[in-house]
Design a protein around this motif. Structure first.
Motif, PDB file in Angstrom:
ATOM      1  N   TYR A 153       0.834  -1.202   0.000  1.00 26.85           N
ATOM      2  CA  TYR A 153       0.000   0.000   0.000  1.00 26.85           C
ATOM      3  C   TYR A 153       0.874   1.261   0.000  1.00 26.85           C
ATOM      4  O   TYR A 153       0.607   2.219  -0.733  1.00 26.85           O
ATOM      5  CB  TYR A 153      -0.922   0.029   1.228  1.00 26.85           C
ATOM      6  CG  TYR A 153      -1.998  -1.045   1.268  1.00 26.85           C
ATOM      7  CD1 TYR A 153      -2.315  -1.801   0.136  1.00 26.85           C
ATOM      8  CD2 TYR A 153      -2.703  -1.308   2.437  1.00 26.85           C
ATOM      9  CE1 TYR A 153      -3.300  -2.787   0.188  1.00 26.85           C
ATOM     10  CE2 TYR A 153      -3.693  -2.281   2.488  1.00 26.85           C
ATOM     11  CZ  TYR A 153      -3.977  -3.025   1.370  1.00 26.85           C
ATOM     12  OH  TYR A 153      -4.957  -3.988   1.410  1.00 26.85           O
ATOM     13  N   LEU A 206       3.941   1.583  -1.093  1.00 25.39           N
ATOM     14  CA  LEU A 206       4.548   1.742  -2.421  1.00 25.39           C
ATOM     15  C   LEU A 206       3.529   2.294  -3.420  1.00 25.39           C
ATOM     16  O   LEU A 206       3.868   3.080  -4.306  1.00 25.39           O
ATOM     17  CB  LEU A 206       5.079   0.388  -2.915  1.00 25.39           C
ATOM     18  CG  LEU A 206       6.470   0.004  -2.415  1.00 25.39           C
ATOM     19  CD1 LEU A 206       6.823  -1.399  -2.888  1.00 25.39           C
ATOM     20  CD2 LEU A 206       7.519   0.994  -2.908  1.00 25.39           C
ATOM     21  N   GLY A 207       2.278   1.878  -3.259  1.00 24.50           N
ATOM     22  CA  GLY A 207       1.203   2.385  -4.132  1.00 24.50           C
ATOM     23  C   GLY A 207       1.030   3.878  -3.972  1.00 24.50           C
ATOM     24  O   GLY A 207       0.971   4.618  -4.965  1.00 24.50           O
ATOM     25  N   VAL A 208       0.980   4.352  -2.723  1.00 23.53           N
ATOM     26  CA  VAL A 208       0.829   5.799  -2.470  1.00 23.53           C
ATOM     27  C   VAL A 208       2.018   6.562  -3.055  1.00 23.53           C
ATOM     28  O   VAL A 208       1.853   7.610  -3.698  1.00 23.53           O
ATOM     29  CB  VAL A 208       0.706   6.077  -0.947  1.00 23.53           C
ATOM     30  CG1 VAL A 208       0.716   7.568  -0.667  1.00 23.53           C
ATOM     31  CG2 VAL A 208      -0.569   5.460  -0.396  1.00 23.53           C
TER      32      VAL A 208
END
Lengths: 500, 52
Positions: B23, B25-27
């Motif tokens: 999550y 890394l996604g942000v």
């Protein structure tokens, strides 16, 4: 389609509408708590009255409309659109009782603007509004961005199989996970994670700029809600210009652009498909159209000599364009500056950005990037067909989480919705012109309302004709629900009348 | 109900700690993409001021 509504149809629609209105009433507990915390007793009483009205209506409707029947597709669409109207009428109570609104219509305008994440407002003397009322305004826009139905799905519907039909009716038709309730929870997870990170970043910046901790926290949370939900409400009449900070503007821009992404894209990127962000048709479409509209406005403003240096030009041009394109409505210039400084070309660039809007299944409005992407691909495909040998088969695909082949059905649907949006924009623009406003300004404001943006060039005010207020309310509603649910509600109303 | 069945079968919940890294890394990926668009806009402003 409900050909001739029966008693059971009314009962199932009433029952689910009641559930959603109970949800709205429960949501008001947060601004009530805020009012009590800040000893705003008059505002607290306003919220007690409003909560009572919502619970009485919601529970009363569920009591009268007792049925075990589940929702059909038609019911889902009707509940989605009808509950927004009822939620607007009842949600306007705190606004009206606050004394900040000129009329109940103005209060309804503000609440519909909040739910639909538009950001236009009629509220007077915003700088002296109570903390509780400000909390309600921003909560409205945050809840509206999530989708009132997503909230109800999470907390009230539980595993109801028909819930997905209401979810689709609200304009969010992507399943992030196989289960619709899980999908609603995944949407909450993304939103709440960004809420914590965004509020912290804005809070730290606000405190660094000299705000006291309480003020910095509430401003950070409200600006986050306005940005993430692409709503555009801010706690002061100068909007985000009030902060006069490049860092605050950049953080707000990051949040509003992130808020305008499709929740399916968020989920794909968050679950390991990080290249999705540069492959997805919506982000590609958004990047291209944002760059083109920014290019037009930037070069025009540079030529006009409005701003003294590149940094000032970048701050003003990019922020308004990003705000317009994501359909947020935050502004760092005065409303009339669009007319007096930006001129017709600058306004045209912002109008085009607002009209296109951002991603489907996000908090944003407008035609949506995926439809622009599909139509662009269809045009390229037709050109390729024309220049290819007659015997060749030309097929095109686009990428949205997975590769999808372009077919006539997809193109037809994209075109239908696009034409509906353009017709709505044109209608509002013509109406404004008929009431004596300049056409460019009327078009700007109409597109702003219909695309749920909220940027204003000064047309929207408590003093504009009541008919324009009503039409803008309808435009906000139609634009947010993407027409089909509203048409289903009209069809249902017609069938009820005809049935008698 | 569906969620309960999945958990019983050993599927981690959406908020399980093992997901947090992905999550985050996604942000970061989303933020980097948006900042890249912002830099392009700044480049356009510099170019426009250089021309006029």
């Amino acid at each position: 389609m409900i050909v001739r509504p029966r008693r059971e149809d009314h009962l199932v629609i009433g029952k689910y509408t009641g559930k959603i209105i109970v949800g709205v009433g429960l949501l008001m507990l947060i601004p009530l708590a805020t009012s009590i915390a800040f000893a705003e007793w008059d505002t607290a009483v306003d919220f007690v009255i409003s909560i009572s009205a919502c619970l009485a209506f919601g529970m009363g409707t569920q009591l009268v409309c007792r049925t075990e029947r589940d929702l059909s597709w038609s019911h889902g669409f009707i509940v989605a659109s009808g509950s927004w109207i009822v939620a607007t009428i009842l949600g306007a109570l705190p606004h009206y009782l606050s004394g900040h609104e000129g009329s109940y219509l103005d209060a309804m305008f503000d609440v519909m603007s909040g739910y639909t994440t538009t950001g236009l407002y009629m509220l007077q003397d915003l700088d002296h509004a109570a903390m509780g009322l400000n909390m309600w305004r921003h909560l409205l826009t945050y809840a509206g961005g999530q989708g009132i139905v997503v909230i109800a799905l999470t907390f009230l519907f539980k595993g109801t199989s028909g819930a997905y039909k209401v979810y689709v009716g609200e304009g969010k038709d992507e399943r992030l996970l196989p289960n619709v309730v899980q999908t609603a929870r995944a949407i909450w997870l993304v939103s709440l994670t960004w809420l914590v990170l965004g509020t912290l970043a804005l809070f730290a910046t606000g405190a660094w700029l000299g705000q006291g901790p309480v003020r910095a926290f509430f401003h950070a949370m409200w600006v986050f809600m306005g940005a993430w939900s692409t709503g555009g409400f801010a706690p002061q009449s100068y909007n985000t210009m009030w902060f006069h900070s490049l860092l605050y503007e950049v953080i707000a821009a990051v949040i509003m652009i992130a808020g305008s992404f499709n929740f399916a894209l968020h989920w794909a990127v968050w679950t390991g498909k990080r290249r999705e962000i540069v492959r997805n048709v919506e982000t590609i479409s958004f990047a291209v159209t944002l760059t083109i509209t920014t290019l037009v406005a930037t070069f025009w403003l540079a030529k006009s000599g409005v701003y003294p240096d590149a940094m000032a030009l970048f701050r003003k041009a990019f922020y308004q364009l990003a705000s317009g394109h994501t359909t947020t409505g935050f502004a760092t210039i005065y409303s009339r500056a669009f007319v007096t400084q930006w001129g017709p070309v600058g306004m045209l660039a912002v109008t085009a950005a607002m009209a296109i809007g951002a991603s489907a299944c996000s908090t944003a409005g407008g035609i949506k990037g995926i439809r622009i992407g599909i139509i662009s691909k269809a045009i390229v495909q037709d050109i390729r067909r024309m220049i290819s040998p007659e015997s060749s088969v030309v097929r095109t695909k686009f990428h949205h989480v997975r590769d999808i082949w372009l077919d006539d059905g997809l193109v037809r649907t994209a075109m239908t919705v696009t034409v509906a949006y353009l017709s709505m924009y044109a209608f509002g623009a013509l109406l404004g012109t008929l009431f004596g406003y300049d056409f460019v300004q009327s078009a700007f404001e109409s597109v702003s309302a219909g695309s749920n943006t909220g940027l204003s060039c000064g047309v929207t005010s408590p003093f504009m004709p009541w008919l324009m207020k009503v039409v803008y309310i309808l435009q906000m509603w139609l634009g947010r629900l993407e027409f089909m649910s509203v048409f289903a509600l009209f069809g249902y109303g017609y069938a009820v009348v005809r049935g008698r | 109900m569906a969620e309960r069945i999945r958990r019983d079968e050993g599927y981690p919940s959406l908020t399980a700690r093992e997901h947090w890294g992905r999550y985050a890394l996604g942000v970061l990926t989303e933020t980097a993409f948006i900042l890249a668009l912002t830099l392009v806009a700044y480049g356009l402003a510099v170019l426009a001021m250089a021309i006029w």
